[in-house]
Design a protein around this motif. Structure first.
Motif, short mmCIF file in Angstrom:
data_model
loop_
_atom_site.label_atom_id
_atom_site.label_comp_id
_atom_site.label_asym_id
_atom_site.label_seq_id
_atom_site.Cartn_x
_atom_site.Cartn_y
_atom_site.Cartn_z
N SER A 31 0.84 -1.11 -0.02
CA SER A 31 -0.20 0.07 -0.04
C SER A 31 0.79 1.31 -0.03
CB SER A 31 -0.92 0.08 1.52
OG SER A 31 -1.47 1.19 1.40
N ALA A 32 1.99 1.19 0.74
CA ALA A 32 2.93 2.54 0.79
C ALA A 32 3.44 2.66 -0.35
CB ALA A 32 3.91 2.08 1.89
N LYS A 33 4.07 1.63 -1.24
CA LYS A 33 4.78 1.61 -2.43
C LYS A 33 3.73 2.27 -3.36
CE LYS A 33 8.28 -1.99 -1.91
NZ LYS A 33 9.36 -1.06 -2.06
N SER A 34 2.35 1.80 -3.42
CA SER A 34 1.65 1.98 -4.30
C SER A 34 1.28 3.56 -4.14
CB SER A 34 0.12 1.12 -4.44
OG SER A 34 0.48 -0.01 -4.34
N GLN A 35 1.05 4.09 -2.98
CA GLN A 35 0.94 5.44 -2.55
C GLN A 35 2.04 6.45 -2.95
OE1 GLN A 35 -2.09 6.69 -1.70
NE2 GLN A 35 -1.31 8.73 -1.99
N ALA A 36 3.52 5.64 -2.84
CA ALA A 36 4.45 6.31 -3.26
C ALA A 36 4.37 6.55 -4.91
CB ALA A 36 5.77 5.55 -2.74
N ILE A 37 4.23 5.69 -5.56
CA ILE A 37 4.04 5.88 -6.93
C ILE A 37 3.03 6.86 -7.42
CG2 ILE A 37 3.39 4.49 -9.05
CD1 ILE A 37 4.56 2.03 -7.81
N LYS A 38 2.00 6.89 -6.74
CA LYS A 38 0.94 8.12 -6.84
C LYS A 38 1.61 9.27 -6.74
CE LYS A 38 -3.08 5.34 -6.02
NZ LYS A 38 -4.43 4.99 -5.08
N GLU A 39 2.22 9.63 -5.53
CA GLU A 39 2.86 10.77 -5.30
C GLU A 39 3.81 11.32 -6.61
OE1 GLU A 39 2.19 12.95 -3.05
OE2 GLU A 39 0.67 11.72 -1.76
N LYS A 40 4.73 10.06 -6.79
CA LYS A 40 5.63 10.45 -7.91
C LYS A 40 5.23 10.99 -8.89
CE LYS A 40 7.25 7.76 -11.01
NZ LYS A 40 7.91 6.77 -11.83
#
Length: 351
Positions: A31-40
């Motif tokens: 979930s954190a990785k997915s959210q990080a990709i969205k932020e990127k």
């Protein structure tokens, strides 16, 4: 032997995590990785619009969510670069490299970080440090773009070193030493002094002319000709350069081209005795042996191509029947250049 009643605490392994706990942990990471990709992605959109502060906030959030991903650190460095915060950019790239190494990042991304450091140093005009980091990038991953950057920076460094070396006073001292060696007949040493004078002051035509004289004495006509051409390129009114060029071309048995060089000298000074004598010798040589001149000219591929051109053959025929047509044709630079080549080869003469 008395044994202490106090015993060491036995090793008890931590109880294994349950399957449910593991799944929950993996889910949180995912979930954190997915959210990080969205932020990127949001950061990239802001970056493209040059909203650098927004981009920075999104990239920083991506790092907070997934601190081991080198790309997010590199993106922050890219923002600092655009903001001209070059020191911050360099530090961020160094951090990205450390994180990348620890997490076995793709070597192409490590190379990218080194390149960005190099670019930052280049912007700061710290050429030598830029070169160091471009070389580090090349050692990680060789690409034509980095090779070009490295080549460009090496040229800049070389040019900077050349400028630092320039000293007209020392150039004159070297020229005087060269003149003395020339008088002594020590032409190789004279060449060394004139070469040093050129390095010290590359925009003075007389040093090239003097070195050409030495090359002529040593029958190194090709090197002498190159120096004469540089000499008259720097100063087209430097008459000695044209005369020396004429003499070298005579030595190379290129009488037509020598004739042109003497002609340029006579345009500058119609009464110059050296130029007049050289011109006379070439004119006699060209006219006394027309068959040899023609044979040599026809062996030249450039002359052959000109004579094969139907338009040029028509112009040459027209010139024979109407001498005034020449002036009109000389207005066309392409035709003028071809006629000049035929003149130099001795195939045609204009009276």
């Amino acid at each position: 032997m008395d044994h202490s009643s106090e015993e060491a605490e036995p090793f008890r392994p931590n109880p294994a995590k349950t399957k449910a706990e593991k799944l929950k942990e993996d889910s949180n990471v995912s979930s954190a990785k997915s959210q990080a990709i969205k932020e990127k992605t949001m950061g990239n959109d802001a970056y493209k619009k040059k909203n650098f502060e927004d981009a920075l906030n999104h990239y920083q959030k991506a790092v907070d969510l997934d601190p081991t991903e080198i790309v997010y650190h590199l993106n922050i460095a890219a923002v600092y670069f655009e903001q001209k915060e070059y020191d911050k950019c360099i530090k961020q790239c160094e951090k990205a490299i450390d994180i990348g190494r620890e997490n076995r990042a793709d070597f192409k991304l490590i190379a990218k970080a080194f390149t960005r450091i190099g670019n930052a140093y280049k912007k700061m005009e710290n050429w030598k440090q830029a070169k160091v980091y471009y070389e580090k990038s090349m050692s990680e991953h060789r690409t034509p773009d980095i090779k070009t950057l490295l080549s460009d920076i090496e040229k800049i460094i070389k040019e900077e070193e050349r400028k630092i070396y320039i000293d007209p006073v020392k150039a004159e001292e070297e020229k005087e030493l060269g003149n003395q060696k020339y008088k002594d007949g020590d032409y190789p040493t004279a060449i060394k002094h004139y070469s040093e004078a050129i390095l010290r002051n590359p925009d003075d035509p007389k040093y090239y002319s003097n070195r050409a004289a030495c090359y002529t004495k040593l029958a190194a006509f090709d090197l002498g000709l190159k120096d004469c051409e540089k000499c008259v390129e720097i100063d087209p009114k430097f008459i000695k350069g044209w005369i020396r060029k004429g003499k070298i071309l005579q030595g190379m048995q290129q009488q037509g081209k020598a004739l042109t060089a003497y002609q340029r000298a006579l345009e500058l000074d119609p009464s110059n005795s050296e130029a007049l004598e050289g011109y006379r010798q070439c004119a006699v040589s060209v006219s006394s042996n027309p068959q040899e001149v023609r044979k040599r000219a026809m062996a030249d591929p450039e002359v052959q191509n000109i004579l094969r051109d139907p338009a040029m053959r028509l112009i040459l025929e027209q010139m024979q029947s109407d001498p005034k047509a020449l002036q009109e044709h000389l207005k066309n630079p392409d035709i003028a250049a071809k006629l000049q080549k035929l003149l130099e080869s001795g195939l045609i003469a204009i009276h």
